[in-house]
Design an enzyme around this catalytic site. Structure first.
Site, PDB file in Angstrom:
ATOM      1  N   LYS A  88      46.155 -16.931 -14.473  1.00 57.60           N
ATOM      2  CA  LYS A  88      45.290 -17.793 -13.666  1.00 57.60           C
ATOM      3  C   LYS A  88      43.859 -17.718 -14.220  1.00 57.60           C
ATOM      4  CE  LYS A  88      42.326 -17.541 -10.472  1.00 57.60           C
ATOM      5  NZ  LYS A  88      41.429 -18.662 -10.763  1.00 57.60           N
ATOM      6  N   CYS A 130      29.757  -8.955 -19.063  1.00 57.75           N
ATOM      7  CA  CYS A 130      29.824  -7.639 -18.411  1.00 57.75           C
ATOM      8  C   CYS A 130      29.354  -6.540 -19.354  1.00 57.75           C
ATOM      9  CB  CYS A 130      31.240  -7.379 -17.934  1.00 57.75           C
ATOM     10  SG  CYS A 130      32.462  -7.782 -19.191  1.00 57.75           S
ATOM     11  N   GLU A 132      39.004  -4.881 -15.506  1.00 62.45           N
ATOM     12  CA  GLU A 132      37.806  -4.815 -16.370  1.00 62.45           C
ATOM     13  C   GLU A 132      36.708  -5.554 -15.616  1.00 62.45           C
ATOM     14  OE1 GLU A 132      34.987  -5.929 -18.296  1.00 62.45           O
ATOM     15  OE2 GLU A 132      36.291  -7.139 -19.574  1.00 62.45           O
ATOM     16  N   GLU A 145      24.332  -6.484 -11.201  1.00 63.28           N
ATOM     17  CA  GLU A 145      24.607  -7.325 -12.363  1.00 63.28           C
ATOM     18  C   GLU A 145      24.010  -8.713 -12.117  1.00 63.28           C
ATOM     19  OE1 GLU A 145      28.793  -8.060 -13.147  1.00 63.28           O
ATOM     20  OE2 GLU A 145      28.485  -7.416 -15.216  1.00 63.28           O
TER      21      GLU A 145
END
Ligand code: ADP
Length: 471
Positions: A169, A278, A244, A378
């Site tokens: 997906k 990331c 992750e 982040e």
């Protein structure tokens, strides 16, 4: 206007049962360029059923047969490199250096995994036990929009290497890139049902996969918040997971660094993939003794970085993927100012000369304290925080004072010194002086940056379960 109105199930492009439509945009122009029809939980059920039917035959393939499949996928994906490049330019807008890397990387992942399969110890003898590494069952891959091609490729490659079947997906914002990848996968001609790709929203299709009783494992790349939701959902049926997740990568600029070479590397690591990564090194830890010089060089070098559309070969920083991401970055720049950090360069709004497109001004904050939210959360844009340190022990403490631990960086003119510091960092990867990607080395995070590792033998371990037969 493109219309993508099929998903890939059981070896065929089929009309989804779901009929939600999501618009597709060119982030450099903000213009709508297409529409994708999304799947729903019904489509997930069909895709998982197809993958389940295909699993027994796949599980019985030999490593050599899997290597052949992986090389077919490599060839089919490499053959579509130009189309993948064009799709990424149009739909994602990354600078050509990143797009070029991504396309090549996507194809290479299959070849790398073929090599891994050929050397991996699927059978081991431990005393009287014969241990075999067995595929887990049907795997689900849930993928974000910031590196669609590579993430689809790495997760499919690992599933095939393990002898599993898979339902992927991707993000609904990556439908054009996904379509080219799905066509390449189809052209590789694997047995039907081995690879299935369902477009859809996370809370609908992603959630249906995360709770599906016939999914044995989830390989997820995305935000820590969504990773937590998936881990919670997966716990109900004890699915194996590889997660992750996010990062807030520290870059330790050691006192002995040669700033003329280190600063361009630091900015490249901080602004990789336009900061939508990331792995980005978004906290630059600079020695107080060299702070003024560091800031001056950062300011000088950043002015040489061109922000622009992917169609501009000189652009080094592209637009944010969506209006939502653009606003998110703007809000963090405002937050940094409110928190008392000093704007060294950049700031709110668009760069001069770019009135349209989700472009942001590359921004560097000085006088950042590691407790500020801009240093802890982040941001996912080209925003770098410079945090001064007094001595090396303090630099290491600041680097590790984060809930993340994905990728850290050390900059130094003395490699042994850099390695001593690297050995004290809580991170899945430490990159010294801008070293290139190492395809078979493990990748993944400590702490809330994730669970498990991807790539090479470490990646394959996470898709297998040992069975010991004692006689
Ligand atoms: P990003 O904002 O980088 O896309 P997310 O973590 O929100 O990061 O999304 C990564 C992937 O996870 C996307 O494919 C998204 O659709 C999917 N996703 C989002 N929410 C959920 C959820 N509740 N369950 C499963 N998948 C989800």
């Amino acid at each position: 206007m493109r219309t993508i109105d099929t998903i890939y199930i059981d070896g065929a492009f089929v009309t989804p049962h779901g009929d939600d439509r999501a618009p597709l945009f060119n982030p450099a122009t903000e213009k709508q360029i297409g529409e994708v029809r999304l799947g729903d939980a019904d489509d997930v059920n069909h895709a998982v059923a197809a993958a389940k039917r295909a699993f027994p035959a796949m599980a019985h393939t030999t490593p050599a047969e899997r290597a052949v499949m992986l090389r077919r996928l490599h060839k089919a994906v490499a053959a579509r490199a130009d189309d993948m490049f064009a799709a990424m330019v149009e739909e994602y807008g990354a600078p050509s250096s990143f797009t070029g890397f991504s396309v090549q990387h996507a194809a290479a992942l299959f070849e790398d995994m073929a090599k891994t399969v050929e050397t991996y110890a699927f059978r081991r003898t431990i005393g009287r036990a014969e241990v075999s590494m067995e595929p887990l069952g049907v795997v689900a891959a849930i993928i974000p929009w910031n590196s669609t091609l590579g993430f689809i490729a790495s997760k499919i490659a690992t599933a095939i290497a393990a002898g599993s079947t898979i339902v992927v997906k991707p993000s609904e914002m990556s439908a054009i890139q996904t379509q080219v990848m799905a066509q390449a996968v189809h052209a590789a001609g694997l047995s039907k049902g081995v690879i299935n790709i369902v477009n859809g929203y996370g809370p609908i299709v992603g959630a249906a996969l995360s709770t599906h009783p016939d999914i044995a494992k989830i390989s997820f790349t995305g935000s820590t918040m969504t990773g937590r939701a998936i881990l919670t959902a997966a716990a109900q049926t004890f699915k194996r997971v590889t997660l992750e997740l996010g990062g807030k990568g520290p870059q330790i600029l050691l006192e002995d660094a040669d700033l003329a070479t280190a600063i361009p590397i630091a900015l490249a690591s901080g602004f990789v993939n336009s900061g939508q990564a990331c792995v980005a090194g978004t906290r630059l830890l600079a020695p107080e003794s060299r702070l003024d010089e560091t800031l001056a060089r950062l300011k000088d070098h950043i002015e040489t970085l061109k922000v622009g559309a992917a169609t501009d070969p000189n652009a080094q920083i592209g637009p944010m993927v969506s209006q939502k991401q653009w606003e998110r970055v703007q809000s963090y720049i405002r937050l940094g100012i409110d928190e008392g950090a000093t704007l060294l360069t950049g700031g709110e709004g668009r760069p001069d000369g770019l009135e349209h497109g989700w472009f942001v001004r590359p921004t560097v904050f000085a006088d950042v304290a590691n407790q500020m939210r801009i240093a802890r959360e982040e941001i996912f844009g080209p925003v770098l925080c410079v945090i001064p340190y007094r001595n090396e022990a303090e630099a290491i403490a600041i680097a590790n004072d984060t809930s993340y631990g994905l990728q850290s960086y050390v900059l130094s003119s003395d490699l042994d010194h850099a390695k001593r510091v690297a050995g004290q960092l809580q991170a899945g990867r430490v990159v010294i002086n801008g070293a290139p990607h190492e395809p078979l080395a493990p990748f993944g995070g400590f702490k809330q940056s994730g669970i498990g590792r991807e790539y090479g033998a470490f990646g394959l371990d996470g898709f297998l379960e040992p069975r010991a037969v004692l006689s």
